[in-house]
Design an enzyme around this catalytic site. Structure first.
Site, PDB file in Angstrom:
ATOM      1  N   LYS A 113       0.780  -1.322   0.082  1.00 44.69           N
ATOM      2  CA  LYS A 113      -0.009  -0.090   0.279  1.00 44.69           C
ATOM      3  C   LYS A 113       0.774   1.184   0.100  1.00 44.69           C
ATOM      4  O   LYS A 113       0.636   2.114  -0.560  1.00 44.69           O
ATOM      5  CB  LYS A 113      -0.994  -0.108   1.118  1.00 44.69           C
ATOM      6  CG  LYS A 113      -2.150  -1.008   1.022  1.00 44.69           C
ATOM      7  CD  LYS A 113      -3.256  -0.291   2.102  1.00 44.69           C
ATOM      8  CE  LYS A 113      -4.633  -1.202   1.816  1.00 44.69           C
ATOM      9  NZ  LYS A 113      -5.448  -1.136   2.583  1.00 44.69           N
ATOM     10  N   LYS A 194     -10.525  -4.812 -11.794  1.00 42.45           N
ATOM     11  CA  LYS A 194     -11.136  -5.413 -10.466  1.00 42.45           C
ATOM     12  C   LYS A 194     -12.142  -4.173 -10.162  1.00 42.45           C
ATOM     13  O   LYS A 194     -11.574  -3.231 -10.195  1.00 42.45           O
ATOM     14  CB  LYS A 194     -10.356  -5.796  -9.479  1.00 42.45           C
ATOM     15  CG  LYS A 194     -10.979  -6.258  -8.240  1.00 42.45           C
ATOM     16  CD  LYS A 194      -9.704  -6.648  -7.233  1.00 42.45           C
ATOM     17  CE  LYS A 194     -10.551  -6.875  -6.076  1.00 42.45           C
ATOM     18  NZ  LYS A 194      -9.787  -6.696  -4.740  1.00 42.45           N
ATOM     19  N   LYS A 197     -13.195   1.138  -5.667  1.00 45.29           N
ATOM     20  CA  LYS A 197     -13.540   2.545  -5.568  1.00 45.29           C
ATOM     21  C   LYS A 197     -12.362   3.286  -6.032  1.00 45.29           C
ATOM     22  O   LYS A 197     -12.493   4.353  -6.517  1.00 45.29           O
ATOM     23  CB  LYS A 197     -14.122   2.927  -4.268  1.00 45.29           C
ATOM     24  CG  LYS A 197     -13.196   2.641  -3.243  1.00 45.29           C
ATOM     25  CD  LYS A 197     -13.852   2.754  -1.919  1.00 45.29           C
ATOM     26  CE  LYS A 197     -12.986   2.408  -0.686  1.00 45.29           C
ATOM     27  NZ  LYS A 197     -13.200   0.948  -0.476  1.00 45.29           N
TER      28      LYS A 197
END
Ligand code: SF4
Length: 327
Positions: A113, A194, A197
């Site tokens: 991340k 995929k 958001k």
């Protein structure tokens, strides 16, 4: 003793079709078989959104509406909001005392991340420590089962390591949570990636029928099928994957699978069939949402009841953990 299932969802956006088919449907199924505790993880949402928290409460409210409208039953499942339960923070603090920093640094999502989410400062203590908060979320309720996909197994392993460490250092008060391995269907977004958001490619549970149909019209298809007369390949087309995930009725799936290859069906008609199936799937949720919006007390009551049940368990666990650690 029935097994207790523990799971949470981060309110960092409105729920979309991928969340419904991948997680929420599973939550609903599990409440028929187990004692389930489901929480809205608003403190977790802070770990990556601390610079702009303006929408978190809105997303919490939306998530609650979607949960109830989709079929989570507050009489069968314990539903609550993480930040209403300060006991999560207390157990997080106690567990953070025994969690070695290298365990957190080697967590694969930590590095991933940090590298992939651009424009945000993720060098915070809170972000590094979020697996400890996850462990606290589960152990606070002595959760036995945690529904996870294969890619989330390392997170659960960290919780299990923390559990073993606590139990061996002090007292064996926590059950080691087990993975309830779940196969999540692949749900593509309108751009073929995929549904997420962060990619801005979602079909949201709160979208109107007109929005759903408009989004389907823009969805990418088999890139090699340019003209109506070109034969297509459903195996590489995200619309076909969506037909299978929602799912569309089997005769529709079979027809698309056959007629796309011979160019008997065109993409416009095929997308319309997919939109019909999605609208059919979402229509009862829209109807339930509409009713809930007119009865805000029902939403409050669901959370009040869930919070009271969760609090009783959480307080007992904190007393036990404090006693074990002699603080
Ligand atoms: S007909 Fe359907 S499955 Fe075939 S390429 Fe078009 S959208 Fe995809």
């Amino acid at each position: 003793m029935p097994k207790r299932v523990l799971s949470g969802m981060q309110p960092s956006g409105v729920l979309h079709l991928g969340n419904l088919l991948g997680a929420l449907d599973n939550f609903i199924r599990l409440q028929a078989e187990h004692e389930c505790f489901y929480f809205i993880a608003d403190w977790h949402a802070l770990s990556t959104n601390f610079e702009d928290t303006s929408k978190i409460r809105f997303y919490v409210r939306e998530m609650l509406l979607d949960w109830l409208a989709a079929g989570l039953d507050p009489d069968r499942s314990t539903l609550f909001i993480q930040s209403h339960m300060p006991e999560h923070a207390v157990l997080h603090l106690l567990l953070s005392m025994i969690t070695p920093v290298p365990w957190l640094e080697r967590n694969p999502t930590y590095k991933e991340k940090q590298e992939n989410i651009e424009g945000r400062d993720l060098s915070t203590f809170g972000f590094l420590g979020y697996p400890v908060l996850q462990a606290a979320d589960i152990l606070l309720y002595k959760g036995n089962l945690v529904p996870v996909g294969v890619d989330q197994l390392p997170h659960l392993e960290l919780t299990r390591e923390i559990t073993r460490r606590f139990n061996s250092l002090y007292k064996p008060i926590f059950p080691e949570p087990q993975a309830l391995l779940t196969e999540f269907p692949k749900v593509p977004g309108t751009d073929g990636r995929k549904m997420s958001k962060s990619y801005n490619n979602t079909i949201n549970l709160s979208d109107s029928e007109a929005q759903v149909r408009a989004k389907l019209k823009t969805m990418v298809t088999d890139p090699a099928r340019v003209r109506r007369t070109d034969k297509g390949n459903p195996d590489v087309c995200p619309v076909f994957t969506l037909h299978k995930a929602v799912p569309s009725p089997q005769p529709v799936i079979d027809r698309v699978n056959r007629e796309c290859r011979t160019a008997e069906i065109g993409c416009i008609d095929c997308k319309k069939l997919s939109a019909d199936a999605i609208v059919g799937r979402l229509a009862p949720i829209w109807e339930n949402r509409r009713k809930l919006e007119q009865q805000p007390r029902r939403v409050e009551e669901a959370i009040e009841a869930g919070t009271a049940r969760a609090r009783a368990v959480a307080r007992e666990t904190i007393a036990e953990a404090s006693e074990a650690m002699q603080v």
